[in-house]
Scaffold this motif. Structure first.
Motif, PDB file in Angstrom:
ATOM      1  N   GLU A  27       0.814  -1.219   0.000  1.00  0.00           N
ATOM      2  CA  GLU A  27       0.000   0.000   0.000  1.00  0.00           C
ATOM      3  C   GLU A  27       0.845   1.265   0.000  1.00  0.00           C
ATOM      4  O   GLU A  27       0.447   2.283  -0.557  1.00  0.00           O
ATOM      5  CB  GLU A  27      -0.932  -0.005   1.212  1.00  0.00           C
ATOM      6  N   PHE A  28       2.033   1.217   0.644  1.00  0.00           N
ATOM      7  CA  PHE A  28       2.893   2.396   0.753  1.00  0.00           C
ATOM      8  C   PHE A  28       4.305   2.076   0.279  1.00  0.00           C
ATOM      9  O   PHE A  28       4.802   0.958   0.448  1.00  0.00           O
ATOM     10  CB  PHE A  28       2.962   2.894   2.201  1.00  0.00           C
ATOM     11  N   ASP A  29       4.955   3.096  -0.288  1.00  0.00           N
ATOM     12  CA  ASP A  29       6.368   2.991  -0.649  1.00  0.00           C
ATOM     13  C   ASP A  29       7.260   3.404   0.510  1.00  0.00           C
ATOM     14  O   ASP A  29       8.426   3.001   0.586  1.00  0.00           O
ATOM     15  CB  ASP A  29       6.663   3.887  -1.855  1.00  0.00           C
ATOM     16  N   ALA A  30       6.746   4.258   1.388  1.00  0.00           N
ATOM     17  CA  ALA A  30       7.517   4.748   2.523  1.00  0.00           C
ATOM     18  C   ALA A  30       6.593   4.938   3.711  1.00  0.00           C
ATOM     19  O   ALA A  30       5.396   5.203   3.559  1.00  0.00           O
ATOM     20  CB  ALA A  30       8.201   6.072   2.190  1.00  0.00           C
ATOM     21  N   VAL A  31       7.175   4.809   4.891  1.00  0.00           N
ATOM     22  CA  VAL A  31       6.467   5.106   6.133  1.00  0.00           C
ATOM     23  C   VAL A  31       7.215   6.227   6.834  1.00  0.00           C
ATOM     24  O   VAL A  31       8.444   6.144   7.022  1.00  0.00           O
ATOM     25  CB  VAL A  31       6.385   3.872   7.052  1.00  0.00           C
ATOM     26  N   LEU A  32       6.502   7.275   7.210  1.00  0.00           N
ATOM     27  CA  LEU A  32       7.074   8.357   7.998  1.00  0.00           C
ATOM     28  C   LEU A  32       6.698   8.118   9.451  1.00  0.00           C
ATOM     29  O   LEU A  32       5.511   8.111   9.799  1.00  0.00           O
ATOM     30  CB  LEU A  32       6.550   9.708   7.525  1.00  0.00           C
ATOM     31  N   THR A  33       7.700   7.915  10.295  1.00  0.00           N
ATOM     32  CA  THR A  33       7.453   7.680  11.709  1.00  0.00           C
ATOM     33  C   THR A  33       7.780   8.925  12.517  1.00  0.00           C
ATOM     34  O   THR A  33       8.518   9.805  12.062  1.00  0.00           O
ATOM     35  CB  THR A  33       8.261   6.474  12.214  1.00  0.00           C
ATOM     36  N   MET A  34       7.274   8.970  13.732  1.00  0.00           N
ATOM     37  CA  MET A  34       7.426  10.172  14.558  1.00  0.00           C
ATOM     38  C   MET A  34       8.720  10.179  15.350  1.00  0.00           C
ATOM     39  O   MET A  34       9.194  11.244  15.747  1.00  0.00           O
ATOM     40  CB  MET A  34       6.239  10.298  15.524  1.00  0.00           C
ATOM     41  N   TYR A  35       9.294   8.997  15.591  1.00  0.00           N
ATOM     42  CA  TYR A  35      10.539   8.953  16.377  1.00  0.00           C
ATOM     43  C   TYR A  35      11.377   7.757  15.938  1.00  0.00           C
ATOM     44  O   TYR A  35      10.917   6.881  15.190  1.00  0.00           O
ATOM     45  CB  TYR A  35      10.252   8.924  17.883  1.00  0.00           C
ATOM     46  N   HIS A  36      12.588   7.729  16.408  1.00  0.00           N
ATOM     47  CA  HIS A  36      13.638   6.823  15.935  1.00  0.00           C
ATOM     48  C   HIS A  36      13.219   5.356  15.962  1.00  0.00           C
ATOM     49  O   HIS A  36      13.138   4.695  14.923  1.00  0.00           O
ATOM     50  CB  HIS A  36      14.887   7.049  16.798  1.00  0.00           C
ATOM     51  N   ASP A  37      12.954   4.818  17.141  1.00  0.00           N
ATOM     52  CA  ASP A  37      12.729   3.375  17.242  1.00  0.00           C
ATOM     53  C   ASP A  37      11.372   2.943  16.713  1.00  0.00           C
ATOM     54  O   ASP A  37      11.166   1.752  16.447  1.00  0.00           O
ATOM     55  CB  ASP A  37      12.889   2.913  18.693  1.00  0.00           C
ATOM     56  N   GLN A  38      10.449   3.862  16.534  1.00  0.00           N
ATOM     57  CA  GLN A  38       9.152   3.520  15.976  1.00  0.00           C
ATOM     58  C   GLN A  38       9.309   2.898  14.591  1.00  0.00           C
ATOM     59  O   GLN A  38       8.556   1.996  14.214  1.00  0.00           O
ATOM     60  CB  GLN A  38       8.272   4.780  15.897  1.00  0.00           C
ATOM     61  N   GLY A  39      10.290   3.359  13.844  1.00  0.00           N
ATOM     62  CA  GLY A  39      10.570   2.787  12.538  1.00  0.00           C
ATOM     63  C   GLY A  39      11.717   1.805  12.536  1.00  0.00           C
ATOM     64  O   GLY A  39      11.686   0.792  11.829  1.00  0.00           O
ATOM     65  N   GLN A  40      12.744   2.083  13.347  1.00  0.00           N
ATOM     66  CA  GLN A  40      13.939   1.236  13.326  1.00  0.00           C
ATOM     67  C   GLN A  40      13.638  -0.206  13.721  1.00  0.00           C
ATOM     68  O   GLN A  40      14.202  -1.144  13.159  1.00  0.00           O
ATOM     69  CB  GLN A  40      14.993   1.819  14.283  1.00  0.00           C
ATOM     70  N   ILE A  41      12.780  -0.381  14.710  1.00  0.00           N
ATOM     71  CA  ILE A  41      12.475  -1.752  15.148  1.00  0.00           C
ATOM     72  C   ILE A  41      11.858  -2.547  13.999  1.00  0.00           C
ATOM     73  O   ILE A  41      12.256  -3.681  13.708  1.00  0.00           O
ATOM     74  CB  ILE A  41      11.551  -1.732  16.378  1.00  0.00           C
ATOM     75  N   ALA A  42      10.885  -1.933  13.331  1.00  0.00           N
ATOM     76  CA  ALA A  42      10.230  -2.629  12.218  1.00  0.00           C
ATOM     77  C   ALA A  42      11.207  -2.902  11.082  1.00  0.00           C
ATOM     78  O   ALA A  42      11.241  -4.012  10.524  1.00  0.00           O
ATOM     79  CB  ALA A  42       9.057  -1.790  11.716  1.00  0.00           C
ATOM     80  N   MET A  43      12.014  -1.920  10.732  1.00  0.00           N
ATOM     81  CA  MET A  43      12.922  -2.071   9.597  1.00  0.00           C
ATOM     82  C   MET A  43      13.989  -3.127   9.872  1.00  0.00           C
ATOM     83  O   MET A  43      14.339  -3.924   8.995  1.00  0.00           O
ATOM     84  CB  MET A  43      13.563  -0.729   9.262  1.00  0.00           C
ATOM     85  N   LYS A  44      14.502  -3.146  11.083  1.00  0.00           N
ATOM     86  CA  LYS A  44      15.556  -4.120  11.375  1.00  0.00           C
ATOM     87  C   LYS A  44      15.002  -5.531  11.530  1.00  0.00           C
ATOM     88  O   LYS A  44      15.695  -6.507  11.219  1.00  0.00           O
ATOM     89  CB  LYS A  44      16.340  -3.671  12.603  1.00  0.00           C
ATOM     90  N   LEU A  45      13.770  -5.648  11.970  1.00  0.00           N
ATOM     91  CA  LEU A  45      13.147  -6.969  11.977  1.00  0.00           C
ATOM     92  C   LEU A  45      12.960  -7.492  10.556  1.00  0.00           C
ATOM     93  O   LEU A  45      13.136  -8.681  10.286  1.00  0.00           O
ATOM     94  CB  LEU A  45      11.793  -6.915  12.691  1.00  0.00           C
ATOM     95  N   MET A  46      12.614  -6.594   9.647  1.00  0.00           N
ATOM     96  CA  MET A  46      12.375  -7.018   8.266  1.00  0.00           C
ATOM     97  C   MET A  46      13.661  -7.307   7.511  1.00  0.00           C
ATOM     98  O   MET A  46      13.685  -8.170   6.635  1.00  0.00           O
ATOM     99  CB  MET A  46      11.576  -5.941   7.522  1.00  0.00           C
ATOM    100  N   GLY A  47      14.743  -6.574   7.826  1.00  0.00           N
ATOM    101  CA  GLY A  47      15.937  -6.740   7.002  1.00  0.00           C
ATOM    102  C   GLY A  47      17.205  -6.265   7.662  1.00  0.00           C
ATOM    103  O   GLY A  47      17.894  -5.384   7.133  1.00  0.00           O
ATOM    104  N   PHE A  48      17.556  -6.840   8.806  1.00  0.00           N
ATOM    105  CA  PHE A  48      18.739  -6.388   9.535  1.00  0.00           C
ATOM    106  C   PHE A  48      20.002  -6.464   8.684  1.00  0.00           C
ATOM    107  O   PHE A  48      20.856  -5.579   8.740  1.00  0.00           O
ATOM    108  CB  PHE A  48      18.920  -7.215  10.811  1.00  0.00           C
ATOM    109  N   ASP A  49      20.141  -7.531   7.916  1.00  0.00           N
ATOM    110  CA  ASP A  49      21.352  -7.726   7.127  1.00  0.00           C
ATOM    111  C   ASP A  49      21.259  -7.121   5.738  1.00  0.00           C
ATOM    112  O   ASP A  49      22.149  -7.329   4.904  1.00  0.00           O
ATOM    113  CB  ASP A  49      21.669  -9.221   7.010  1.00  0.00           C
ATOM    114  N   ARG A  50      20.184  -6.366   5.460  1.00  0.00           N
ATOM    115  CA  ARG A  50      20.030  -5.723   4.160  1.00  0.00           C
ATOM    116  C   ARG A  50      19.818  -4.220   4.251  1.00  0.00           C
ATOM    117  O   ARG A  50      19.935  -3.507   3.271  1.00  0.00           O
ATOM    118  CB  ARG A  50      18.807  -6.305   3.425  1.00  0.00           C
TER     119      ARG A  50
END
Length: 353
Positions: A256-279
């Motif tokens: 549905e989205f190409d990008a997600v804008l989050t309000m603070y650091h870990d709100q996005g980092q946790i999701a992104m690193k779970l999805m692709g820590f080594d990428r």
């Protein structure tokens, strides 16, 4: 097309990843200016179990021109004996800062088309420079920037941008404003279009649980985030929100989205690193040339063991090169001064982030 590669924290996997990247078959034939201590690169080659040769020049020779192809600019600023593998160290921090500043100045001078670095350790950097805030504040001072850039975390399936970054969680709500969120939406749109993603679809994360649940859990979503989203949509941007942060990434990876804008650091980092820590790649955009690094850290626990995964560093090199090709520099380059590699960087001040 040439990338300035700053060797990262020598107490971690920075030298090893630099060596692995330069030895990787895909990187053969790509031009790099490697910046740091040549002895650390040799150490990295030993840890990585790779072998290659690079012409080595001193910093004083750079202004007269560099040879074609790959080259190592030896700053001779941190020998292996000065660091302890697996721990923070002021010598490693000072070298990381000098390497990073030199890479930025080479890109600003037009000698490199993009800059990248293997992982830094902020504690080491603060041991060397107590006023160090974060990479963006440092870049602002090195380049004399008139506008701060922003960090993006990048995976093939989704990008993540943030409104605030390196500030305490207790300050986030007070830092948010309609103007700041709207500016972040516009910058996300601008950067993604520059990356070849026209009219990107942006999902804006809520701050509070259930997007505030009709003001039961806070008023920021209704009074700050929603008006910013509405204003961006009125300007023709493809944006939706605020969307509860526990579902916005699910919707993004479903397409549905190409990008997600989050309000603070870990709100996005946790999701992104779970999805692709080594990428995952951290892209710092907004300075006229791309600045990329693997999104993971210095991995002190495996330093010197040859175990560092190259995936995210390889992705960072690919992204830096592709963005530089899509967005060639415009305007005059800044000339290198005699002290381009050793010149002091003015004292930082905390960003209003």
């Amino acid at each position: 097309m040439r990338t300035a590669l700053a060797i990262g924290d020598a107490g971690g996997v920075g030298p090893e990843l630099a060596a692995k990247l330069l030895a990787h078959p895909e990187m053969q034939g790509r031009d790099f200016v490697v910046i740091g201590d040549a002895r650390l690169l040799e150490m990295g080659k030993t840890h990585a179990g790779v072998a290659f040769d690079l012409p080595v020049v001193a910093a004083s020779e750079v202004a007269r021109g560099l040879p074609a192809g790959r080259v190592m600019v030896d700053l001779a600023n941190c020998g292996p004996e000065a660091i302890t593998k697996g721990s923070s160290n002021p010598a490693a921090g000072a070298a990381s800062l000098q390497n990073f500043a030199a890479a930025l100045r080479l890109a600003q001078a037009g000698i490199a088309d993009a800059a990248m670095f293997t992982p830094f350790n902020k504690h080491s950097m603060r041991l060397a420079r107590p006023d160090y805030v974060d990479e963006i504040g440092f870049i602002d001072r090195v380049l004399g920037a008139t506008r701060s850039g922003r960090e993006f975390n990048v995976l093939e399936e989704v990008w993540n941008a943030r409104v605030t970054s390196h500030i305490p969680l207790r300050k986030v709500a007070d830092t948010l404003s309609v103007e700041r969120i709207l500016a972040s939406i516009k910058l996300t749109h601008e950067v993604m279009e520059g990356a070849g993603k026209p009219n990107p679809r942006i999902g804006v994360a809520a701050l509070n649980p259930h997007a505030g649940d009709g003001r039961n859990f806070g008023e920021e979503d209704d009074d700050i985030i929603e008006p910013a989203v509405r204003a961006a949509a009125a300007e023709g941007l493809a944006v939706k929100g605020p969307i509860p942060s526990d579902t916005v990434f699910v919707r993004a990876i479903r397409g549905e989205f190409d990008a997600v804008l989050t309000m603070y650091h870990d709100q996005g980092q946790i999701a992104m690193k779970l999805m692709g820590f080594d990428r995952g790649v951290t892209l710092i955009a907004g300075y006229g040339f791309p600045i990329c690094t693997p999104a993971h850290g210095t991995a002190y626990d495996i330093a010197g063991q040859g175990k560092a995964d190259l995936g995210a560093t390889l992705a960072a090199a690919r992204l830096a090169e592709s963005l530089a090709k899509l967005n060639p520099p415009r305007g005059a380059s800044v000339a290198l001064g005699a002290d381009w590699a050793t010149g002091a960087v003015e004292t930082e001040t905390a960003l209003a982030d």
